[in-house]
Design a protein around this motif. Structure first.
Motif, PDB file in Angstrom:
ATOM      1  N   ILE A   1       6.342  14.961   2.270  1.00 18.14           N
ATOM      2  CA  ILE A   1       7.714  14.941   1.747  1.00 18.14           C
ATOM      3  C   ILE A   1       8.717  14.330   2.725  1.00 18.14           C
ATOM      4  N   PRO A   2       8.725  14.697   4.022  1.00 16.98           N
ATOM      5  CA  PRO A   2       9.671  14.030   4.941  1.00 16.98           C
ATOM      6  C   PRO A   2       9.476  12.513   4.993  1.00 16.98           C
ATOM      7  N   MET A   3       8.230  12.075   4.897  1.00 15.86           N
ATOM      8  CA  MET A   3       7.967  10.632   4.922  1.00 15.86           C
ATOM      9  C   MET A   3       8.520   9.961   3.666  1.00 15.86           C
ATOM     10  N   LEU A   4       8.354  10.615   2.526  1.00 16.32           N
ATOM     11  CA  LEU A   4       8.882  10.066   1.275  1.00 16.32           C
ATOM     12  C   LEU A   4      10.400   9.938   1.353  1.00 16.32           C
ATOM     13  N   VAL A   5      11.053  10.956   1.880  1.00 14.71           N
ATOM     14  CA  VAL A   5      12.514  10.910   1.982  1.00 14.71           C
ATOM     15  C   VAL A   5      12.950   9.789   2.920  1.00 14.71           C
ATOM     16  N   GLY A   6      12.215   9.606   4.028  1.00 16.16           N
ATOM     17  CA  GLY A   6      12.529   8.515   4.943  1.00 16.16           C
ATOM     18  C   GLY A   6      12.394   7.156   4.275  1.00 16.16           C
ATOM     19  N   LEU A   7      11.341   6.972   3.482  1.00 16.20           N
ATOM     20  CA  LEU A   7      11.132   5.704   2.783  1.00 16.20           C
ATOM     21  C   LEU A   7      12.163   5.502   1.680  1.00 16.20           C
ATOM     22  N   LEU A   8      12.702   6.602   1.163  1.00 18.07           N
ATOM     23  CA  LEU A   8      13.720   6.507   0.108  1.00 18.07           C
ATOM     24  C   LEU A   8      14.951   5.773   0.624  1.00 18.07           C
ATOM     25  N   ARG A   9      15.200   5.909   1.904  1.00 12.15           N
ATOM     26  CA  ARG A   9      16.367   5.233   2.484  1.00 12.15           C
ATOM     27  C   ARG A   9      16.009   3.868   3.067  1.00 12.15           C
ATOM     28  N   ASN A  10      14.835   3.769   3.673  1.00 13.11           N
ATOM     29  CA  ASN A  10      14.515   2.581   4.481  1.00 13.11           C
ATOM     30  C   ASN A  10      13.446   1.668   3.904  1.00 13.11           C
ATOM     31  N   GLY A  11      12.804   2.053   2.808  1.00 15.55           N
ATOM     32  CA  GLY A  11      11.709   1.245   2.276  1.00 15.55           C
ATOM     33  C   GLY A  11      12.188   0.019   1.515  1.00 15.55           C
TER      34      GLY A  11
ATOM     35  N   CYS B   1      12.431  -2.440  -1.879  1.00 13.53           N
ATOM     36  CA  CYS B   1      12.871  -2.055  -3.233  1.00 13.53           C
ATOM     37  C   CYS B   1      11.725  -1.446  -4.034  1.00 13.53           C
ATOM     38  N   ASP B   2      10.552  -2.081  -3.993  1.00 15.80           N
ATOM     39  CA  ASP B   2       9.406  -1.577  -4.761  1.00 15.80           C
ATOM     40  C   ASP B   2       8.961  -0.217  -4.236  1.00 15.80           C
ATOM     41  N   VAL B   3       8.947  -0.071  -2.908  1.00 11.59           N
ATOM     42  CA  VAL B   3       8.560   1.208  -2.315  1.00 11.59           C
ATOM     43  C   VAL B   3       9.564   2.281  -2.720  1.00 11.59           C
ATOM     44  N   ARG B   4      10.850   1.972  -2.650  1.00 13.48           N
ATOM     45  CA  ARG B   4      11.887   2.959  -2.995  1.00 13.48           C
ATOM     46  C   ARG B   4      11.799   3.374  -4.456  1.00 13.48           C
ATOM     47  N   GLU B   5      11.465   2.432  -5.336  1.00 14.44           N
ATOM     48  CA  GLU B   5      11.320   2.772  -6.758  1.00 14.44           C
ATOM     49  C   GLU B   5      10.194   3.783  -6.967  1.00 14.44           C
ATOM     50  N   LYS B   6       9.037   3.511  -6.333  1.00 12.16           N
ATOM     51  CA  LYS B   6       7.890   4.415  -6.493  1.00 12.16           C
ATOM     52  C   LYS B   6       8.166   5.761  -5.819  1.00 12.16           C
ATOM     53  N   VAL B   7       8.777   5.736  -4.626  1.00 11.82           N
ATOM     54  CA  VAL B   7       9.076   6.964  -3.910  1.00 11.82           C
ATOM     55  C   VAL B   7      10.077   7.815  -4.689  1.00 11.82           C
ATOM     56  N   CYS B   8      11.079   7.158  -5.253  1.00 11.95           N
ATOM     57  CA  CYS B   8      12.078   7.891  -6.027  1.00 11.95           C
ATOM     58  C   CYS B   8      11.432   8.553  -7.244  1.00 11.95           C
TER      59      CYS B   8
ATOM     60  N   SER C   1       0.829  -1.204   0.000  1.00  8.56           N
ATOM     61  CA  SER C   1       0.000   0.000   0.000  1.00  8.56           C
ATOM     62  C   SER C   1       0.868   1.260   0.000  1.00  8.56           C
ATOM     63  N   LYS C   2       2.032   1.215   0.644  1.00  4.14           N
ATOM     64  CA  LYS C   2       2.954   2.357   0.593  1.00  4.14           C
ATOM     65  C   LYS C   2       3.437   2.604  -0.833  1.00  4.14           C
ATOM     66  N   ALA C   3       3.760   1.528  -1.544  1.00  3.64           N
ATOM     67  CA  ALA C   3       4.203   1.680  -2.936  1.00  3.64           C
ATOM     68  C   ALA C   3       3.101   2.279  -3.789  1.00  3.64           C
ATOM     69  N   ALA C   4       1.863   1.820  -3.574  1.00  6.68           N
ATOM     70  CA  ALA C   4       0.728   2.356  -4.331  1.00  6.68           C
ATOM     71  C   ALA C   4       0.506   3.827  -3.997  1.00  6.68           C
ATOM     72  N   ALA C   5       0.625   4.177  -2.715  1.00  4.53           N
ATOM     73  CA  ALA C   5       0.454   5.575  -2.301  1.00  4.53           C
ATOM     74  C   ALA C   5       1.516   6.460  -2.940  1.00  4.53           C
ATOM     75  N   ALA C   6       2.756   5.989  -2.952  1.00  4.26           N
ATOM     76  CA  ALA C   6       3.832   6.763  -3.576  1.00  4.26           C
ATOM     77  C   ALA C   6       3.596   6.930  -5.075  1.00  4.26           C
ATOM     78  N   ASP C   7       3.047   5.898  -5.699  1.00  6.23           N
ATOM     79  CA  ASP C   7       2.750   5.967  -7.133  1.00  6.23           C
ATOM     80  C   ASP C   7       1.693   7.044  -7.416  1.00  6.23           C
ATOM     81  N   ILE C   8       0.681   7.141  -6.541  1.00  8.86           N
ATOM     82  CA  ILE C   8      -0.345   8.174  -6.703  1.00  8.86           C
ATOM     83  C   ILE C   8       0.268   9.564  -6.520  1.00  8.86           C
ATOM     84  N   ILE C   9       1.132   9.707  -5.503  1.00  6.43           N
ATOM     85  CA  ILE C   9       1.801  10.992  -5.277  1.00  6.43           C
ATOM     86  C   ILE C   9       2.643  11.366  -6.490  1.00  6.43           C
TER      87      ILE C   9
END
Length: 469
Positions: free
Chosen positions: A348-358, A360-367, A321-329
């Motif tokens: 935005i702070p949450m996205l940056v946090g997930l960029l480091r700690n999420g 692989c799929d979450v990091r791809e969508k967040v990036c 669900s985090k990956a899907a949310a990032a995709d919508i953003i």
């Protein structure tokens, strides 16, 4: 041993071949009272009779349906219909298919128009069981005038119990393209919306599926909205089981795809319900919610509400669900609003946090989302304040090509800012940066060429027809 156990032992020991022979003899006697008693016995035993024996009784029952009406109570036809209904509802093997092929459906339709209330009820219930148990029976029913009969009765009946069976029968028929093609001309669209609002949850789901299929055309979408399809689908999206919610959510999403209905769908309370789908375990549900949110977010007021739910999902949702949310953003970040909806949401702070700690799929969508945000100067400021740039620099060496490319594109955008231009200029020897710089240069050159080419066209050039000269 109690009575029920003794009965079960007796049934296990029954010689079903002999029992069938005796039933044949009883029917061959042409004594109506004997026929009724024998068929009542068949009805009571139908749950226990082996399938191959039941299959052999079906032609006899179909034959009895054609018997002349009588004044006996109950009549042989009533008992036969109850028997066929019970056999069809067993959903064992091909019994419902055999009933359909026996000609019983046409006999039931013949009896339906002039039947009295109680007899009408068992007739319609039998037809409903036949079509819900075997798909091909719907075709037999529709091709023998069943749709017209059902619509005529829906127009004239007010008995709620019988009407419910009719609506369930109707919703089953609407799954066929041939039926959907004619229900509008026959005035059946309002009954489709009614079918989605009452009856069994499975029947309502089928009606909502048909609404979605019909709603793909602009004219029918407008008609469905005027018939209050939106609140009906929202109710199913809220109260249905997971499969029903997915079907209703998809149908509602199709209706929301027209700009005139985006606000109506949002105002009906659909956004929190789609957020629940996005949090849910079903991939299809998440995909539907993702698509619908990207449509609804065209309206800024909707985007603000959607972002509130996405922020909560980024905080506490599953990786999926985090990956899907990032995709919508990612999509929302490309929309033009009067203010930065993503930045103001605190995402935005949450996205940056997930960029480091999420994952692989979450990091791809967040990036991808951060890359899109980096095209906006105010969003770059917020990203900088959340220390996104050092992480993006690290990601230039990531194993994922998508992450490397999106990080490089974001950093190229940051290079326009004086605070980072010097640091980032030193990175252009990194392969990911060099490749992305070349790609963006080619895209921009192609865009410039397209603009210059379009300047050479006039409106006459698009409308000119040499055949008219």
């Amino acid at each position: 041993m109690d009575d029920s156990e003794r009965t079960r032992v007796t049934l296990i020991d029954t010689d079903w071949e002999e029992a069938f022979r005796l039933y044949e003899e009883a029917i061959a006697s042409q004594n109506e009272a004997l026929n009724v008693r024998a068929t009542i016995r068949l009805f009571h035993l139908s749950n226990d009779i082996p399938e191959h024996i039941l299959a052999r009784t079906i032609p006899i029952l179909a034959y009895l349906l054609q018997a002349p009406s009588s004044n006996s109570n109950p009549s042989i036809q009533e008992i036969v219909i109850c028997c066929l209904s019970r056999i069809a509802s067993l959903k064992v093997g091909k019994l419902a298919l055999i009933i359909g092929q026996s000609g019983a459906i046409t006999s039931l339709l013949r009896l339906l128009p002039n039947s009295a209330s109680s007899f009408q009820k068992i007739l319609i219930r039998c037809l409903r069981n036949l079509v819900t148990s075997e798909r091909s029976n719907s075709i037999i029913l529709a091709s023998n005038g069943g749709l017209e009969v059902v619509l005529y009765m829906l127009n004239s009946l007010s008995n709620n119990c019988i009407r419910r069976y009719l609506l369930e029968l109707f919703s089953e028929l609407t799954l066929f393209k041939e039926v959907r093609r004619v229900i509008v001309s026959l005035g059946g669209l309002r009954f489709l919306v009614e079918s989605a609002s009452c009856g069994s949850i499975k029947s309502r789901a089928k009606a909502s599926q048909a609404i979605g299929l019909l709603g793909t055309t602009r004219r029918l979408r407008r008609m469905l909205v005027e018939l209050n399809a939106i609140p009906v689908l929202v109710e199913l999206l809220r109260d249905g089981d997971i499969s029903t919610r997915i079907v209703a959510g998809n149908a509602l999403g199709i209706i929301s795809s027209h700009v005139d209905y985006i606000r109506l769908v949002a105002q009906s309370g659909a956004i929190p319900l789609y957020a629940d789908l996005l949090r849910g375990p079903e991939q299809m549900g998440r995909e539907i919610a993702e698509d619908v949110f990207c449509i609804l977010a065209v309206a800024e007021v909707n985007a603000v509400e959607i972002m509130e739910h996405l922020v909560r999902i980024l905080q506490e949702g599953s990786d999926e669900s985090k990956a899907a949310a990032a995709d919508i953003i990612w999509d929302i970040s490309g929309y033009k609003y009067s203010l930065s909806v993503v930045q103001n949401s605190g995402a935005i702070p949450m996205l940056v946090g997930l960029l480091r700690n999420g994952s692989c799929d979450v990091r791809e969508k967040v990036c991808g989302a951060i890359m899109q945000l980096s095209y906006n100067e105010l969003d770059r400021v917020a990203l900088d304040e959340s220390s996104a740039v050092p992480i993006l620099i690290e990601l230039l060496e990531d194993e994922s090509e998508d992450i490397r490319d999106n990080a490089a594109e974001a950093l190229i955008n940051f290079s326009e800012d004086s605070a980072w231009s010097g640091t980032i200029s030193e990175l252009f020897d990194v392969p990911a940066m060099r490749n992305m710089q070349n790609t963006l240069a080619q895209i921009r050159a192609s865009d410039d060429h397209m603009v210059r080419s379009m300047r050479g066209f006039s409106i006459q050039g698009f409308t000119w027809d040499p055949a008219l000269d």
